[in-house]
Design an enzyme around this catalytic site. Structure first.
Site, PDB file in Angstrom:
ATOM      1  N   ASN A  67       0.827  -1.216   0.000  1.00 53.68           N
ATOM      2  CA  ASN A  67       0.000   0.000   0.000  1.00 53.68           C
ATOM      3  C   ASN A  67       0.858   1.262   0.000  1.00 53.68           C
ATOM      4  O   ASN A  67       0.366   2.363   0.242  1.00 53.68           O
ATOM      5  CB  ASN A  67      -0.926   0.028   1.222  1.00 53.68           C
ATOM      6  CG  ASN A  67      -1.984  -1.053   1.143  1.00 53.68           C
ATOM      7  OD1 ASN A  67      -2.410  -1.442   0.048  1.00 53.68           O
ATOM      8  ND2 ASN A  67      -2.407  -1.555   2.281  1.00 53.68           N
TER       9      ASN A  67
ATOM     10  N   HIS B 208      -7.422   4.936   0.994  1.00 52.03           N
ATOM     11  CA  HIS B 208      -6.778   4.512  -0.251  1.00 52.03           C
ATOM     12  C   HIS B 208      -6.712   5.606  -1.315  1.00 52.03           C
ATOM     13  O   HIS B 208      -6.279   5.351  -2.433  1.00 52.03           O
ATOM     14  CB  HIS B 208      -7.466   3.261  -0.809  1.00 52.03           C
ATOM     15  CG  HIS B 208      -7.335   2.110   0.132  1.00 52.03           C
ATOM     16  ND1 HIS B 208      -6.238   1.288   0.137  1.00 52.03           N
ATOM     17  CD2 HIS B 208      -8.135   1.697   1.139  1.00 52.03           C
ATOM     18  CE1 HIS B 208      -6.372   0.392   1.106  1.00 52.03           C
ATOM     19  NE2 HIS B 208      -7.515   0.616   1.730  1.00 52.03           N
TER      20      HIS B 208
ATOM     21  N   ASP C  90     -13.958   7.638   4.340  1.00 51.18           N
ATOM     22  CA  ASP C  90     -12.702   6.993   4.712  1.00 51.18           C
ATOM     23  C   ASP C  90     -11.815   7.038   3.465  1.00 51.18           C
ATOM     24  O   ASP C  90     -12.043   6.320   2.497  1.00 51.18           O
ATOM     25  CB  ASP C  90     -12.990   5.551   5.154  1.00 51.18           C
ATOM     26  CG  ASP C  90     -11.723   4.770   5.470  1.00 51.18           C
ATOM     27  OD1 ASP C  90     -10.664   5.096   4.903  1.00 51.18           O
ATOM     28  OD2 ASP C  90     -11.802   3.818   6.253  1.00 51.18           O
TER      29      ASP C  90
ATOM     30  N   GLU D 150     -16.185   4.527   1.789  1.00 52.58           N
ATOM     31  CA  GLU D 150     -14.770   4.726   1.488  1.00 52.58           C
ATOM     32  C   GLU D 150     -14.692   5.628   0.261  1.00 52.58           C
ATOM     33  O   GLU D 150     -15.582   5.596  -0.592  1.00 52.58           O
ATOM     34  CB  GLU D 150     -14.082   3.380   1.197  1.00 52.58           C
ATOM     35  CG  GLU D 150     -14.063   2.469   2.417  1.00 52.58           C
ATOM     36  CD  GLU D 150     -13.251   1.194   2.224  1.00 52.58           C
ATOM     37  OE1 GLU D 150     -12.350   1.169   1.372  1.00 52.58           O
ATOM     38  OE2 GLU D 150     -13.538   0.229   2.944  1.00 52.58           O
TER      39      GLU D 150
ATOM     40  N   SER E  58     -11.101  -0.283  -0.890  1.00 50.95           N
ATOM     41  CA  SER E  58      -9.817  -0.947  -0.669  1.00 50.95           C
ATOM     42  C   SER E  58      -9.614  -2.201  -1.491  1.00 50.95           C
ATOM     43  O   SER E  58      -8.496  -2.474  -1.929  1.00 50.95           O
ATOM     44  CB  SER E  58      -9.662  -1.283   0.811  1.00 50.95           C
ATOM     45  OG  SER E  58     -10.734  -2.077   1.253  1.00 50.95           O
TER      46      SER E  58
ATOM     47  N   LYS F 277      -0.480   4.142   4.508  1.00 50.35           N
ATOM     48  CA  LYS F 277      -0.488   3.683   3.116  1.00 50.35           C
ATOM     49  C   LYS F 277       0.356   4.672   2.298  1.00 50.35           C
ATOM     50  O   LYS F 277       1.575   4.661   2.413  1.00 50.35           O
ATOM     51  CB  LYS F 277      -1.922   3.505   2.637  1.00 50.35           C
ATOM     52  CG  LYS F 277      -2.667   2.486   3.534  1.00 50.35           C
ATOM     53  CD  LYS F 277      -4.026   2.123   3.060  1.00 50.35           C
ATOM     54  CE  LYS F 277      -4.859   1.405   4.130  1.00 50.35           C
ATOM     55  NZ  LYS F 277      -4.345   0.109   4.556  1.00 50.35           N
TER      56      LYS F 277
ATOM     57  N   HIS G 136     -14.985  -0.606   5.140  1.00 47.70           N
ATOM     58  CA  HIS G 136     -13.937  -1.332   5.866  1.00 47.70           C
ATOM     59  C   HIS G 136     -14.447  -1.916   7.195  1.00 47.70           C
ATOM     60  O   HIS G 136     -15.326  -1.349   7.849  1.00 47.70           O
ATOM     61  CB  HIS G 136     -12.786  -0.368   6.157  1.00 47.70           C
ATOM     62  CG  HIS G 136     -11.548  -1.031   6.657  1.00 47.70           C
ATOM     63  ND1 HIS G 136     -11.188  -1.029   7.986  1.00 47.70           N
ATOM     64  CD2 HIS G 136     -10.583  -1.733   6.007  1.00 47.70           C
ATOM     65  CE1 HIS G 136     -10.043  -1.686   8.125  1.00 47.70           C
ATOM     66  NE2 HIS G 136      -9.657  -2.123   6.947  1.00 47.70           N
TER      67      HIS G 136
HETATM   68  C1  LIG Z   1     -10.432   1.561   4.061  1.00 44.90           C
HETATM   69  C2  LIG Z   1      -9.563   1.398   5.261  1.00 44.90           C
HETATM   70  N1  LIG Z   1      -9.854   2.070   6.375  1.00 44.90           N
HETATM   71  C3  LIG Z   1      -9.101   1.957   7.472  1.00 44.90           C
HETATM   72  C4  LIG Z   1      -7.995   1.138   7.507  1.00 44.90           C
HETATM   73  C5  LIG Z   1      -7.206   1.003   8.760  1.00 44.90           C
HETATM   74  O1  LIG Z   1      -6.084   1.833   8.734  1.00 44.90           O
HETATM   75  P1  LIG Z   1      -4.806   1.437   9.594  1.00 44.90           P
HETATM   76  O2  LIG Z   1      -4.044   0.435   8.815  1.00 44.90           O
HETATM   77  O3  LIG Z   1      -4.073   2.712   9.825  1.00 44.90           O
HETATM   78  O4  LIG Z   1      -5.332   0.857  10.870  1.00 44.90           O
HETATM   79  C6  LIG Z   1      -7.634   0.438   6.365  1.00 44.90           C
HETATM   80  C7  LIG Z   1      -6.421  -0.399   6.392  1.00 44.90           C
HETATM   81  O5  LIG Z   1      -6.324  -1.486   6.020  1.00 44.90           O
HETATM   82  C8  LIG Z   1      -8.439   0.540   5.217  1.00 44.90           C
HETATM   83  O6  LIG Z   1      -8.173  -0.144   4.115  1.00 44.90           O
END
Ligand SMILES: Cc1ncc(COP(=O)(O)O)c(C=O)c1O
Length: 401
Positions: free
Chosen positions: A56, A220, A217, A188, A192, A255, A146
């Site tokens: 990532n 990505h 969110d 999102e 992801s 990421k 997520h």
């Molecule tokens: C869409 C999404 N939100 C939140 C997270 C969580 O972030 P972090 O890895 O900083 O805990 C991820 C990570 O995999 C993600 O893909």
């Protein structure tokens, strides 16, 4: 026997080809050179070198010399550890400076730092999802949101409904039926596991119509989308002073930003509310101030170095062009390109085949993705080069046709 289910559940995972194991990366050969165009996206596992298509680190900033230097400077100035929670003595100048930097970058009033994106999501949904005088908050989440958004939402006191992926018609129907005065739409920005984008204009429109807040969110898309890498939220139309609607943005530093931790950007009221009531914020050690200092440097590079975003686009187009037309890839404007395989075992086998060609591509299987949609999730990063992509395309063509 106590906790007998542990063994049973693990055995079942194995029979379903869903057993997960970690891989120990001995070394990441990213940015071995300090010269930007000599970066590489290679990893070494068990003494063998692979081109990594599962990272990532979209902008190829991990291990960037200037970020590493800023980290060292941060350690020298503030120490590696915050040594307390933010409300005690853990909130350092580096944290304030990072929050200010993010507010200015995203043009948001306020920002709050968390130790991870997972924590930020759980904190937001759990703390916001209240029942006030008999009126339950009502959360509407895209089906592909997520795990951390779902966990936070379901752990809260809010009513939670999920709408089919990017189905804004269904969302509109659900919103019309809601009697709650406290509605929140969540999605999102870039998904992801699919790499496609949320329908931002429609979501924003619905949020206005139904006086619902909008939560994005941007894990990505931060760094990857927008003229200065501000993420998909930069595509939201600036609000015209309508105080009844608001949007909240979350993104992780883990990421494209290539450090660790996360932020939540929001208005002043919500910021204050979270500082006072978000247990994940209050009862947790603040993120490393040195990391916060390094993160500021990373954001500066993201703002300045458009070439990294251009390279992701160029290489993404090259991949599509080189892949056999019979291979279906989910259309995407991001770094993420998903090739649906279907069956878990088949996805595992193809991933093993690619490994023999020096390609690291971890198969994504249920429950991360829906049953029957196991996939190869290719990420194209700014530290890949044309030869990497051509080799990937050739190997995929051989494995899939
Ligand atoms: C869409 C999404 N939100 C939140 C997270 C969580 O972030 P972090 O890895 O900083 O805990 C991820 C990570 O995999 C993600 O893909």
């Amino acid at each position: 026997m106590a906790f007998e289910f542990i063994k049973q559940k693990l055995t079942k995972q194995k029979t379903l080809s869903r057993y997960r194991q970690r891989t120990c990366i001995q070394q990441s050969k990213v940015n071995l050179s300090t010269v930007d165009n000599e970066e590489s996206a290679q990893i070494i596992v068990d003494g063998k070198t692979y081109i990594n298509f599962s990272s990532n680190d979209y902008l190829g900033l991990n291990n960037h010399q200037q970020i590493n230097q800023a980290m060292q400077e941060g350690i020298d100035k503030f120490g590696l550890c915050a040594s307390a929670s933010s409300l005690v003595t853990g909130f350092h100048y580096a944290h304030q400076a990072l929050e200010d930097k993010i507010c200015q970058w995203l043009n948001q009033p306020k920002c709050l730092l968390f130790s991870s994106g997972f924590t930020a999501n759980v904190a937001l949904f759990q703390t916001l999802g209240q029942e006030v005088n008999g009126d339950r908050c009502h959360f509407f989440l895209d089906k592909l949101s997520h795990a951390s958004m779902l966990d936070g939402a379901f752990a809260s006191k809010a009513k939670v409904q999920r709408f089919a992926h990017n189905n804004t018609e269904q969302l509109a129907q659900l919103l019309s039926k809601s009697n709650s005065d406290h509605k929140l739409i969540a999605s999102e920005g870039v998904f992801s596991m699919d790499g496609d984008q949320a329908k931002l204009t429609a979501l924003q429109q619905l949020s206005h119509e139904h006086k619902a807040w909008l939560y994005l969110d941007d894990a990505h898309s931060i760094g990857v989308i927008g003229e200065q890498g501000q993420g998909s939220s930069s595509q939201l139309i600036a609000s015209n002073e309508d105080s009844s609607t608001s949007h909240i943005i979350m993104a992780t530093f883990g990421k494209a930003i290539a450090t660790s931790g996360a932020f939540l950007a929001c208005d002043e009221n919500l910021h204050d509310y979270l500082i006072n009531f978000a247990r994940h914020y209050i009862y947790s050690t603040a993120i490393s101030p040195a990391l916060a200092w390094a993160t500021i440097k990373s954001i500066e590079l993201i703002q300045q170095q458009q070439w990294r975003r251009d390279k992701i686009n160029e290489l993404s187009h090259l991949l599509i062009q080189q892949l056999d037309p019979s291979i279906t890839i989910i259309p995407s404007e991001s770094s993420i390109h998903a090739i649906i395989i279907g069956n878990e075992q088949k996805a595992l086998t193809i991933s093993q085949q690619l490994k023999k060609q020096g390609i690291w591509l971890t198969p994504i299987r249920p429950p991360t993705v829906a049953e029957g949609s196991s996939r190869l999730r290719v990420t194209i990063c700014a530290n890949h080069n044309e030869n990497d992509i051509k080799h990937l395309a050739k190997s995929l063509n051989e494995a899939l046709i």
